[in-house]
Structures are given as C-alpha cells and as structure tokens.
Design a protein around this motif. Structure first.
Motif, mmCIF file in Angstrom:
data_model
loop_
_atom_site.group_PDB
_atom_site.id
_atom_site.type_symbol
_atom_site.label_atom_id
_atom_site.label_comp_id
_atom_site.label_asym_id
_atom_site.label_seq_id
_atom_site.Cartn_x
_atom_site.Cartn_y
_atom_site.Cartn_z
ATOM 1 N N GLU A 39 0.851 -1.194 0.000
ATOM 2 C CA GLU A 39 0.000 0.000 0.000
ATOM 3 C C GLU A 39 0.886 1.244 0.000
ATOM 4 N N PHE A 40 0.639 2.136 -0.950
ATOM 5 C CA PHE A 40 1.395 3.387 -1.025
ATOM 6 C C PHE A 40 0.833 4.379 -0.017
ATOM 7 N N LYS A 41 1.740 5.002 0.712
ATOM 8 C CA LYS A 41 1.384 6.050 1.670
ATOM 9 C C LYS A 41 2.127 7.306 1.212
ATOM 10 N N ASN A 42 2.247 8.293 2.050
ATOM 11 C CA ASN A 42 2.957 9.538 1.751
ATOM 12 C C ASN A 42 2.440 10.237 0.500
ATOM 13 N N ILE A 43 1.149 10.084 0.209
ATOM 14 C CA ILE A 43 0.550 10.794 -0.929
ATOM 15 C C ILE A 43 0.195 12.199 -0.459
ATOM 16 N N LEU A 44 0.619 13.189 -1.208
ATOM 17 C CA LEU A 44 0.330 14.576 -0.848
ATOM 18 C C LEU A 44 -1.173 14.829 -0.790
ATOM 19 N N SER A 45 -1.567 15.748 0.067
ATOM 20 C CA SER A 45 -2.958 16.184 0.089
ATOM 21 C C SER A 45 -3.267 16.804 -1.267
ATOM 22 N N GLY A 46 -4.267 16.322 -1.927
ATOM 23 C CA GLY A 46 -4.578 16.797 -3.276
ATOM 24 C C GLY A 46 -3.677 16.170 -4.319
ATOM 25 N N GLY A 47 -2.920 15.129 -3.955
ATOM 26 C CA GLY A 47 -1.968 14.517 -4.860
ATOM 27 C C GLY A 47 -2.447 13.238 -5.516
ATOM 28 N N TYR A 48 -3.744 12.957 -5.414
ATOM 29 C CA TYR A 48 -4.310 11.766 -6.065
ATOM 30 C C TYR A 48 -5.356 12.264 -7.060
ATOM 31 N N ASN A 49 -4.981 12.283 -8.339
ATOM 32 C CA ASN A 49 -5.882 12.796 -9.375
ATOM 33 C C ASN A 49 -6.199 11.671 -10.345
ATOM 34 N N ILE A 50 -7.480 11.478 -10.606
ATOM 35 C CA ILE A 50 -7.905 10.358 -11.427
ATOM 36 C C ILE A 50 -8.944 10.809 -12.449
ATOM 37 N N SER A 51 -8.779 10.322 -13.674
ATOM 38 C CA SER A 51 -9.777 10.486 -14.739
ATOM 39 C C SER A 51 -10.237 9.083 -15.085
#
Length: 125
Positions: A10-22
């Motif tokens: 599981e990936f952690k340390n994702i920036l706030s607002g750093g997960y963008n999906i289309s």
C-alpha cells in the motif's frame, strides 16, 4: 483508506490533493472533421483510466521501495475509484517520475515526485 496498491503493498505519503484520477475516459482512435464542420470520432472498446499520484517527504529507503514498485513499463495496480466507491484492479503503463531532492545526507530526503499511470488493459479474474 488506501488509494493505490501494487500487489499487497500500500502506497502512503501521498500529498494532500496529490491523487488525481480520470476514470472511464473514451479511447478516441481517430477524429475527422466533415465538410459541414461536424466531427466524427471512432472509439476503442475500452474506456481508459489515468491516475496521477504525487508522493512527498520520503527518506532514501522509502523512496527506493516505492520506485521498486514502479520499475516495470507496465504493471497491474489496484486503485480507489471515486466513481464506484471501491478498489479496482487494472493494468497500467507507468510513466517514470522526475524527482526533486531536498538533501543529500546519509539518509537523503526526497521532496516530491509524481507518477502517472495510464490504463492499458483489464485484468482477467
């Protein structure tokens, strides 16, 4: 909540607002403008999902571990789908990141980097 997984990792340390999906964008194979100005498109069978994930503040060991999970040109990842409110698994092309380094001490500190995953197939179950 997990946003992105590679196998059981599981990936952690994702920036706030750093997960963008289309999700489920149509795969446009060709586009032609007709003489009357109208536009015709031919679509592929599979809609595409593109994910951009930004990670931040990683030490050398965590950075190397994360990069090992992005080492293939294409691989299978599980991701959280806001559209379906569940985890989905698909095959993606991996666009390797540019990395920003904060310091080069014995543990190195990596500021942030972004990985782009572009769907290239479905996973058969």
């Amino acid at each position: 909540m997990t946003l992105l997984k590679h196998g059981n990792f599981e990936f952690k340390n994702i920036l706030s607002g750093g997960y963008n999906i289309s999700e489920d964008e149509p795969d446009v194979l060709s586009e032609v403008t007709m003489a009357d100005g109208s536009i015709r498109r031919n679509y592929g069978k599979m809609p595409k999902t593109t994910i951009k994930v930004k990670f931040s503040q990683l030490n050398k060991n965590t950075y190397q571990e994360y990069m090992s999970h992005f080492s293939q040109n294409e691989d299978v990842y599980s991701y959280f789908s806001p559209k379906q409110q569940t985890m989905l698994t698909k095959k993606f092309f991996v666009k390797f990141p540019e990395t920003s380094i904060l310091s080069v001490t014995k543990n190195h500190r990596y500021d942030e980097f972004e990985v782009t995953l572009e769907q290239c197939g479905e996973v058969s179950t």
